[in-house]
Write a protein that holds these residues in place. Sequence first.
Motif, short mmCIF file in Angstrom:
data_model
loop_
_atom_site.label_atom_id
_atom_site.label_comp_id
_atom_site.label_asym_id
_atom_site.label_seq_id
_atom_site.Cartn_x
_atom_site.Cartn_y
_atom_site.Cartn_z
N TRP A 98 0.83 -1.21 0.00
CA TRP A 98 0.00 0.00 0.00
C TRP A 98 0.86 1.25 0.00
O TRP A 98 0.47 2.29 -0.52
CB TRP A 98 -0.96 -0.02 1.19
CG TRP A 98 -0.34 -0.34 2.50
CD1 TRP A 98 -0.25 -1.56 3.09
CD2 TRP A 98 0.32 0.57 3.37
NE1 TRP A 98 0.42 -1.47 4.28
CE2 TRP A 98 0.78 -0.18 4.47
CE3 TRP A 98 0.57 1.94 3.33
CZ2 TRP A 98 1.48 0.41 5.52
CZ3 TRP A 98 1.26 2.51 4.38
CH2 TRP A 98 1.71 1.75 5.45
N ILE A 110 -0.97 13.62 -7.90
CA ILE A 110 -0.74 14.91 -7.24
C ILE A 110 0.48 15.59 -7.84
O ILE A 110 0.53 16.81 -7.97
CB ILE A 110 -0.52 14.72 -5.72
CG1 ILE A 110 -1.63 13.88 -5.11
CG2 ILE A 110 -0.42 16.06 -5.02
CD1 ILE A 110 -2.95 14.54 -5.02
N ILE A 132 5.99 13.58 1.02
CA ILE A 132 4.71 13.37 1.72
C ILE A 132 4.75 12.06 2.49
O ILE A 132 4.30 11.99 3.64
CB ILE A 132 3.54 13.41 0.72
CG1 ILE A 132 3.42 14.80 0.11
CG2 ILE A 132 2.24 13.02 1.40
CD1 ILE A 132 2.33 14.93 -0.91
N VAL A 135 6.78 12.46 5.78
CA VAL A 135 6.14 13.09 6.93
C VAL A 135 4.98 12.26 7.46
O VAL A 135 4.56 12.43 8.59
CB VAL A 135 5.66 14.54 6.64
CG1 VAL A 135 6.83 15.43 6.32
CG2 VAL A 135 4.64 14.57 5.54
N SER A 136 4.43 11.35 6.62
CA SER A 136 3.28 10.57 7.08
C SER A 136 3.69 9.25 7.70
O SER A 136 3.11 8.82 8.69
CB SER A 136 2.33 10.29 5.92
OG SER A 136 1.83 11.49 5.41
N TYR A 137 4.63 8.56 7.07
CA TYR A 137 4.99 7.22 7.52
C TYR A 137 6.47 7.20 7.87
O TYR A 137 7.28 6.65 7.13
CB TYR A 137 4.70 6.19 6.45
CG TYR A 137 3.24 6.08 6.11
CD1 TYR A 137 2.36 5.52 7.00
CD2 TYR A 137 2.75 6.55 4.91
CE1 TYR A 137 1.02 5.42 6.70
CE2 TYR A 137 1.41 6.46 4.60
CZ TYR A 137 0.54 5.89 5.51
OH TYR A 137 -0.78 5.80 5.21
N GLU C 179 -2.69 1.68 8.42
CA GLU C 179 -1.82 2.67 9.05
C GLU C 179 -2.23 4.06 8.59
O GLU C 179 -2.23 4.35 7.41
CB GLU C 179 -0.36 2.39 8.67
CG GLU C 179 0.11 1.12 9.32
CD GLU C 179 1.60 0.92 9.16
OE1 GLU C 179 2.34 1.90 9.30
OE2 GLU C 179 2.00 -0.22 8.89
N PRO C 180 -2.62 4.91 9.54
CA PRO C 180 -3.18 6.21 9.17
C PRO C 180 -2.21 7.04 8.33
O PRO C 180 -1.02 7.04 8.57
CB PRO C 180 -3.45 6.87 10.52
CG PRO C 180 -2.78 6.05 11.53
CD PRO C 180 -2.63 4.68 10.98
N PHE C 181 -2.78 7.73 7.37
CA PHE C 181 -2.02 8.57 6.45
C PHE C 181 -2.00 9.98 7.04
O PHE C 181 -2.86 10.80 6.77
CB PHE C 181 -2.70 8.53 5.09
CG PHE C 181 -1.94 9.23 4.00
CD1 PHE C 181 -0.57 9.12 3.91
CD2 PHE C 181 -2.61 9.98 3.06
CE1 PHE C 181 0.13 9.76 2.90
CE2 PHE C 181 -1.92 10.62 2.03
CZ PHE C 181 -0.55 10.51 1.96
N GLY C 182 -1.00 10.22 7.91
CA GLY C 182 -0.98 11.45 8.70
C GLY C 182 -1.06 12.73 7.91
O GLY C 182 -1.56 13.74 8.39
N PHE C 183 -0.60 12.68 6.66
CA PHE C 183 -0.61 13.87 5.80
C PHE C 183 -2.03 14.44 5.67
O PHE C 183 -2.21 15.66 5.58
CB PHE C 183 -0.07 13.46 4.44
CG PHE C 183 -0.06 14.55 3.41
CD1 PHE C 183 0.83 15.59 3.53
CD2 PHE C 183 -0.91 14.49 2.32
CE1 PHE C 183 0.85 16.59 2.58
CE2 PHE C 183 -0.89 15.50 1.38
CZ PHE C 183 0.00 16.55 1.50
N GLN C 186 -3.02 16.96 8.26
CA GLN C 186 -2.18 18.16 8.36
C GLN C 186 -2.66 19.20 7.37
O GLN C 186 -3.42 18.90 6.45
CB GLN C 186 -0.71 17.79 8.08
CG GLN C 186 -0.11 16.96 9.19
CD GLN C 186 1.15 16.26 8.76
OE1 GLN C 186 1.51 16.28 7.59
NE2 GLN C 186 1.81 15.63 9.70
N VAL C 192 -4.80 19.47 -0.61
CA VAL C 192 -4.79 18.42 -1.62
C VAL C 192 -6.14 17.72 -1.67
O VAL C 192 -6.71 17.50 -2.75
CB VAL C 192 -3.65 17.43 -1.32
CG1 VAL C 192 -3.78 16.21 -2.22
CG2 VAL C 192 -2.32 18.10 -1.52
N LEU C 196 -8.90 17.45 -4.66
CA LEU C 196 -9.39 16.20 -5.25
C LEU C 196 -10.91 16.14 -5.19
O LEU C 196 -11.56 15.66 -6.13
CB LEU C 196 -8.77 15.00 -4.52
CG LEU C 196 -7.27 14.81 -4.76
CD1 LEU C 196 -6.76 13.64 -3.95
CD2 LEU C 196 -6.98 14.59 -6.22
#
Lengths: 320, 197, 207
Positions: A98, A110, A132, A135-137, C179-183, C186, C192, C196
């Motif tokens: 994923w 994007i 991106i 900073v996320s994972y 797993e959470p997509f922290g972006f 934010q 973004v 979309l």
Amino acid sequence: MNSKKMLIVSHAPFWHDGSGIPERSYHTIIAALPAAFVGIAYYGAPALGVISLAVASAILWELLLNYAGKRPITVGNGNAALIGLLTAMVLPASAPWWLVLIGTFLAIIIGIQIFGGIGANPFNPVALAIAILMVSYKSHLDFDTALVNFTLDFPSTTDPLAALKAFGPAAVEDLNPVDLFMGRQVGGLGSSCGLALALGGIYLMLRGIIRWEISIAFIAGVFISAMLFNMADPVRYAPPMFHLLTGYTLIGAFFLATESSSSPVNFIPMLVYGALGGVMAVLIRNIGVYVDGVIFAILLINLINPLVDKIRPKAIGKVA
Amino acid sequence: MGEMIKMVMVLTILSVISGGGLKGLEEWAKPKIENNVMNLVKGPAIRQILEAADNDPVEDRFKIKDGDQELNIFVGVFGGKADTVVVESSANGFADKVGMVVAINMTDDTLRGMAVTTHKETPGLGAMAKDDPNFSAQFAGKNITDSFGVTNDGGQISALSGATITSRAVCSGINQAVDTYNRLKPQLQEQIKGMGN
Amino acid sequence: MAKSIASEFTKGLWKEVPPFRLVLGLCPVLGVTTSMKNGIGMGLATTFVLLCSNILVSLLRKVIPAKVRIACFIIIIATFVIVVEQMMQAFAYTLFLDLGVFIPLIVVNCIVLGRAEAFASKNGVVKSTADGLGIGLGFTWALGLLGAVRELIGTGSLKGDVFGLIHWDVPNIFGASFEPFGFAVQAPGAFVILGLLLCAMNLIPSK
């Protein structure tokens, strides 16, 4: 375009060598493949899996958006495949499926398609996607935690840059530059072998697909700023050779910073652009919080690209 | 001229109605809001710094006159003896006032703890004054005879990284609380004498 | 007549949804939509202000002199914003803490002033009520949707309530290993994802 009409008046360029986007993409893919093969050789099947999935998903995302946006199908020009390959090369071999899918989604949709497709992207799509994801994972892109289940016969089983950040240059001083240059270090699956990346870069320069000015200026920027840091305080800052051969420095210099639509076209701007990127990368590595600054440095120089491109010869006869 | 008068009239009338209405609303809402702040912000903060207390400090509170101001004082009972008072104070932070509660041990004049309650500081920087337990833990056990300050200014509190202004505000808020405490000490001792038995 | 009132109401729900179609009022749209709960709370607060200010402006439209109309509108809007702020502090204090500075900022929300200027000052009370309610509810569902998408991607679950009346709690929609997509939660993620969603809205023809 290929019709036999006579007396066509068209805009520049008036001379064309017949190459197009597909040729550029395929040559860049050829140049990137050696480094990818080195990654497969070191990390085995998982690396091959990540590369295949990234290339396939990148093409599918582009196809999907072509259909959704009712635009001409552009996957044939190989750009999506190239971006998928480069995205895979900066990921660790352990990246779950994923993460690869999100990465190529961010890069293709994007990074490029939202802005109107190839040639219109203000940022390097691969750098944008990886930033991106970074900073996320954090844990999946931290090579030490990501690659913990791999048995690697490298001289050091930790990410050299992370070790440098945590313990200072003393922890990495016994790493042999030749080992680093051959890719015997923990890192992205296709971004750690300096030799293969440099060969690919030289091939692209000879082909005229990337400009030597940007790559050389980037490397010089890294080298000189790292040297200044090292001279100021050798106990805290690593020597320049180390910075040059670790992390994303070389893939950044040859493949990411040189991406055609987000980099300048004139001589002095190219030098400024590349050198600033190198300096920023070392600044982020040495005094920033992130382990590797190349990705963020490339995004930053992408931002100043339109600005530095204003440095150009004055047009004759133009007033002010 | 007539139009001018009309404009002034309309604006004045609107403002007067609006101001009057809002004043009424504020009067009506004020006790409810204070109650909410007490239960949802200050209450948990006070209970946390006085976790080991035998009583519920939010229940055992009283008001005390300081000049023309009324202050809320919360009392903590430790080992059957009411020896801790919690004083509220606030100081100017980076954005708006930073409100805090300061618990002082009356037997040996030391800080038992402090917590930031209300603030509008930058999330991730100044807001860490409330969210980072390591920052507020620095104050516990400190003697109140010396005034508090961040290390940059020669004090003994290490500031939050990137939020020196907020850290200074917290220190000066505590100093104010200590001043208030010193000023009111006799009355406070009088008040809590009977408590905790 | 009845038909035109209905159409004034429904246009706000789909054809002129403020953030998606008019691309107005983006400050709260981007700022508070870290969760569906905050989005809906903010949307309802704005709806209340919009509805009340539309009604009052429409009632007073003959009295207010043209030269000072903006000042009058701002007084009216600011009054209702303070009403909302006080009420929210009195009855929904935790939501107030989450929304923070964005509640006072409703005063300068261009949707509210825009509807007062463009619609309520020119139309009757009934129509203005319908318009204010429609635009407000459109704003609410848009914020709720954006908040829901961001909360889902950014945390993997949906949890919250509207003023303690309706509760929802959907844990781990994508399974426990998600797993959470922290972006997404934010600030840049807000831009973004809004973009979309705008894309998706434009794929659906507006009529």
